[in-house]
Enzyme design. Structure first.
Site, short mmCIF file in Angstrom:
data_model
loop_
_atom_site.label_atom_id
_atom_site.label_comp_id
_atom_site.label_asym_id
_atom_site.label_seq_id
_atom_site.Cartn_x
_atom_site.Cartn_y
_atom_site.Cartn_z
N LEU A 45 9.17 -42.41 56.53
CA LEU A 45 8.96 -41.30 55.60
C LEU A 45 8.59 -41.79 54.21
O LEU A 45 7.56 -41.43 53.66
CB LEU A 45 10.23 -40.44 55.53
CG LEU A 45 10.23 -39.28 54.53
CD1 LEU A 45 9.16 -38.26 54.91
CD2 LEU A 45 11.60 -38.62 54.47
N GLU A 93 7.29 -43.61 50.92
CA GLU A 93 6.08 -44.37 50.61
C GLU A 93 6.19 -45.00 49.23
O GLU A 93 6.98 -44.55 48.39
CB GLU A 93 4.86 -43.45 50.67
CG GLU A 93 4.62 -42.88 52.06
CD GLU A 93 3.24 -42.25 52.22
OE1 GLU A 93 2.48 -42.20 51.21
OE2 GLU A 93 2.93 -41.81 53.34
N SER A 96 11.54 -40.19 46.12
CA SER A 96 12.21 -38.94 46.46
C SER A 96 11.24 -37.81 46.76
O SER A 96 11.60 -36.81 47.39
CB SER A 96 13.16 -38.51 45.33
OG SER A 96 14.20 -39.45 45.16
N ARG A 135 49.47 -60.26 46.45
CA ARG A 135 49.17 -61.00 45.22
C ARG A 135 50.27 -60.76 44.20
O ARG A 135 50.66 -59.62 43.92
CB ARG A 135 47.83 -60.51 44.65
CG ARG A 135 47.42 -61.19 43.34
CD ARG A 135 46.93 -62.60 43.59
NE ARG A 135 46.18 -63.08 42.44
CZ ARG A 135 46.70 -63.82 41.46
NH1 ARG A 135 48.00 -64.12 41.48
NH2 ARG A 135 45.94 -64.22 40.46
N GLN A 157 38.16 -54.66 40.78
CA GLN A 157 39.03 -54.87 39.63
C GLN A 157 40.45 -55.25 40.07
O GLN A 157 41.08 -56.12 39.47
CB GLN A 157 39.07 -53.59 38.79
CG GLN A 157 39.69 -53.78 37.41
CD GLN A 157 38.79 -54.58 36.47
OE1 GLN A 157 37.58 -54.68 36.71
NE2 GLN A 157 39.37 -55.17 35.44
N GLU A 211 18.59 -42.01 51.61
CA GLU A 211 18.66 -40.71 52.29
C GLU A 211 18.92 -39.56 51.31
O GLU A 211 19.68 -38.64 51.58
CB GLU A 211 19.72 -40.73 53.39
CG GLU A 211 19.47 -39.68 54.45
CD GLU A 211 19.68 -40.19 55.87
OE1 GLU A 211 19.62 -39.38 56.79
OE2 GLU A 211 19.88 -41.40 56.05
N GLU A 224 20.67 -37.54 42.45
CA GLU A 224 19.96 -36.49 41.71
C GLU A 224 19.35 -35.45 42.65
O GLU A 224 19.33 -34.25 42.34
CB GLU A 224 18.87 -37.13 40.84
CG GLU A 224 19.39 -37.94 39.66
CD GLU A 224 19.99 -39.30 40.07
OE1 GLU A 224 20.75 -39.87 39.28
OE2 GLU A 224 19.70 -39.77 41.19
#
Length: 385
Positions: free
Chosen positions: A129, A131, A136, A274, A342, A369, A373
């Protein structure tokens, strides 16, 4: 499939998830760091996934499938992604993007020809799909296909195509402009078998993450395929692929949830082992609260994709819910990867630790996918904005 937001899954789904979790722990995890470092495709893992029937889960037995459903596929993808996102996306793309278009829109002859090996996992398909100039904007397709007698002649290029260049890739389904209607591009989808003259697979990308996933650019130079390789109705290619993307967003959300949960699991383990200043670091509220927030993100994102999948399987509208799931889960994966790194401190910056791989891998979950936005745009449209 449970009702939306149901607290507990039916036994069949719980057993499937547990089975795939065990497989991921015993088979996927031991070799994931090696394939990530070498940027090598995990053929031996994929072969064992095929033996388990993972690639055939949502397809009927008549086409070589397992006769299960799409939600079962999502559960498997989630469990694999806890340990290795590259393996998980290989399954997701192989089923949702490679095989599903043929199952949804193919003729009976196309299904009988192409689906059995795809469902068996002995071959993979790609979804052509995106290009180079489109991103998008999938409607900006420039690849063309013209009729010449009994053949289509395809010219153009694609980029970022998953599962397109493996030794077991059998086909790529591509979108191409096949004409013009009412002043707009007529976009159709066409099956292009691997090895067709003029069809070139570019060298693999040097990616930030998903290093064991197969991803290439594709070029088509007067590629000729039979007219019967048209997939679905002529001119419906764009609409059909949007439907495939809507479904795929649920599966990618499941992958993102697996990544988010994997970061939680690793952070909990490390926080208990830890020590700093005479105490396990998990005893410090700042660390404990960070991990608690990580778990909340994973939980909420999981409920979002469960809900979208339930609506899809019930035959109800799910486009907006799929976008919400993709948005929430992708951000959860990235946020959890950052927080887990972190928690691990300097060790989190070392590639030998799984959280470092999740940190690199998870960014694409906010891009692939459908970017964050794009999901926001689709959700806003559903609100009439």
């Amino acid at each position: 499939m449970p009702e939306p937001l149901m607290a507990e899954l039916p036994e069949e789904y719980r057993e499937l998830a547990a089975h795939v979790r065990e497989f991921a722990s015993e088979v996927v995890e031991p070799v994931s760091a090696k394939h990530d470092e070498e940027h090598s495709f995990p053929y031996e893992v994929v072969a064992q996934m095929a033996e388990l029937g993972l690639f055939g889960m949502p397809f009927p037995e008549e086409y070589g499938g397992m006769g299960s459903d799409y939600f079962a596929l999502c559960l498997a993808i989630e469990e694999l992604a806890v340990y290795d996102q590259s393996v998980a996306i290989t399954l997701e793309a192989g089923v949702s993007l490679g095989a599903m278009p043929i199952y949804r829109f193919g003729t009976e002859e196309q299904k009988q020809t192409w689906l059995p090996p795809l469902a068996a996992g002995t071959s993979l398909g790609g979804f052509g799909l995106t290009e180079p100039g489109g991103g998008s904007d999938a409607g900006a397709t420039r690849t063309t296909a013209r009729e010449d007698g009994d053949e289509w002649v395809i010219n153009g290029s694609k980029q970022f195509i998953t599962n397109s260049g493996t030794n077991i890739t059998s086909l790529v389904t591509v979108t191409a402009v096949t004409g013009e209607k009412d002043g707009k591009k007529e976009i159709s989808t066409i099956i292009v078998p691997s090895g067709t003259p003029g069809f070139t697979v570019d060298p693999p990308y040097n990616k930030v993450g998903w290093n064991a996933s197969d991803t290439h650019g594709l070029a088509f130079d007067d590629v000729r395929v039979p007219r019967e390789n048209l997939l679905g109705e002529r001119g419906r290619g764009y609409a059909n692929f949007l439907r495939i993307l809507d479904e795929g967003r649920i599966a990618v959300a499941a992958l993102a949830v697996g990544a988010a949960q994997g970061c939680v699991d690793e952070a909990v383990r490390y926080a208990k082992e830890r020590e700093a200043f005479g105490h396990a670091i998990g005893e410090y509220q700042s660390i404990a609260f960070t991990i608690a927030r990580m778990q909340a993100r994973a939980h909420v994102a999981r409920q979002a994709y469960y809900n979208a999948a339930a609506l899809m399987l019930a035959g109800k509208p799910f486009k907006t819910e799929a976008s919400i799931a993709k948005l929430v889960a992708g951000e959860a994966a990235m946020d959890n990867a950052r927080d887990a790194t972190q928690v691990f401190g300097g060790n989190g910056f070392m590639n030998e630790f799984r959280v470092a791989r999740h940190y690199r891998d998870s960014k694409i979950l906010e891009v692939g996918e459908g970017t964050t936005e794009v999901q926001l745009m689709l959700i806003a449209r559903s609100l009439g904005l």
